[in-house]
Design a protein around this motif. Structure first.
Motif, PDB file in Angstrom:
ATOM      1  N   ASN A  27       0.561  -1.250   0.067  1.00  0.00           N
ATOM      2  CA  ASN A  27       0.112   0.287  -0.168  1.00  0.00           C
ATOM      3  C   ASN A  27       0.824   1.134  -0.012  1.00  0.00           C
ATOM      4  O   ASN A  27       0.323   2.146  -0.840  1.00  0.00           O
ATOM      5  N   ILE A  28       2.070   1.273   0.682  1.00  0.00           N
ATOM      6  CA  ILE A  28       2.668   2.400   0.883  1.00  0.00           C
ATOM      7  C   ILE A  28       3.543   2.872  -0.310  1.00  0.00           C
ATOM      8  O   ILE A  28       3.625   3.329  -1.052  1.00  0.00           O
ATOM      9  N   ALA A  29       4.014   1.526  -1.482  1.00  0.00           N
ATOM     10  CA  ALA A  29       4.356   1.564  -1.826  1.00  0.00           C
ATOM     11  C   ALA A  29       3.729   2.396  -3.141  1.00  0.00           C
ATOM     12  O   ALA A  29       4.203   2.914  -4.493  1.00  0.00           O
ATOM     13  N   ASN A  30       2.860   1.886  -3.182  1.00  0.00           N
ATOM     14  CA  ASN A  30       1.750   2.878  -4.623  1.00  0.00           C
ATOM     15  C   ASN A  30       1.103   3.767  -3.574  1.00  0.00           C
ATOM     16  O   ASN A  30       0.476   3.945  -4.732  1.00  0.00           O
ATOM     17  N   VAL A  31       1.315   4.024  -2.980  1.00  0.00           N
ATOM     18  CA  VAL A  31       0.526   5.995  -2.783  1.00  0.00           C
ATOM     19  C   VAL A  31       0.073   6.469  -3.412  1.00  0.00           C
ATOM     20  O   VAL A  31      -1.078   7.266  -3.529  1.00  0.00           O
ATOM     21  N   ASN A  32       0.731   6.080  -4.673  1.00  0.00           N
ATOM     22  CA  ASN A  32       0.760   7.552  -5.905  1.00  0.00           C
ATOM     23  C   ASN A  32       0.489   6.788  -6.711  1.00  0.00           C
ATOM     24  O   ASN A  32       0.224   7.328  -8.314  1.00  0.00           O
ATOM     25  N   THR A  33      -0.087   5.924  -6.544  1.00  0.00           N
ATOM     26  CA  THR A  33      -0.128   5.075  -7.978  1.00  0.00           C
ATOM     27  C   THR A  33      -2.097   4.974  -8.659  1.00  0.00           C
ATOM     28  O   THR A  33      -2.637   4.550  -7.771  1.00  0.00           O
TER      29      THR A  33
END
Length: 126
Positions: A27-33
């Motif tokens: 979730n943190i890795a994809n916060v801007n996806t």
């Protein structure tokens, strides 16, 4: 010596915490996806509700405790409750709080297992 159910339970919780930590990291890795839905794992209490804890015969005249294994369910919230134009549902602050909760749970799990192991070792020595 029969297997101790506490160690099985602690192992199950450690596995659950690992899966939850991976979901939070994703979730943190994809916060801007754009369009990414928050991944969340079912609560450990629900995992325990699905398991049967009890005695099972391993050989005639012998009994051992056991916990049935089940996979942990990770669900995605695609676009639900999104306030961003990108329809991303990740709230970084919430994910960081969850990560902190997972860390504290790992520490508690480890402390309980250490204390129980120490107690068992003392009872064997004495």
């Amino acid at each position: 010596m029969q297997p101790v159910n506490l160690f099985n339970l602690a192992s199950q919780q450690s596995e659950w915490l690992s899966v939850r930590q991976s979901a939070i990291a994703g979730n943190i890795a994809n916060v801007n996806t754009p369009g990414y839905g928050t991944a969340e794992i079912e609560p450990f209490e629900k995992v325990l509700d699905k398991k049967r804890v009890g005695l099972s015969a391993t050989q005639e005249g012998h009994f051992a405790t056991g916990i049935n294994n089940a996979a942990f369910t990770v669900r995605n919230e695609n676009g639900k409750n999104s306030v961003l134009p990108s329809e991303n549902t990740v709230v970084l602050e919430n994910e960081l709080m969850k990560a902190s909760e997972v860390r504290r749970s790992f520490e508690l799990n480890t402390a309980i297992v250490k204390a129980f192991h120490r107690m068992m070792m003392q009872s064997v020595k004495g």
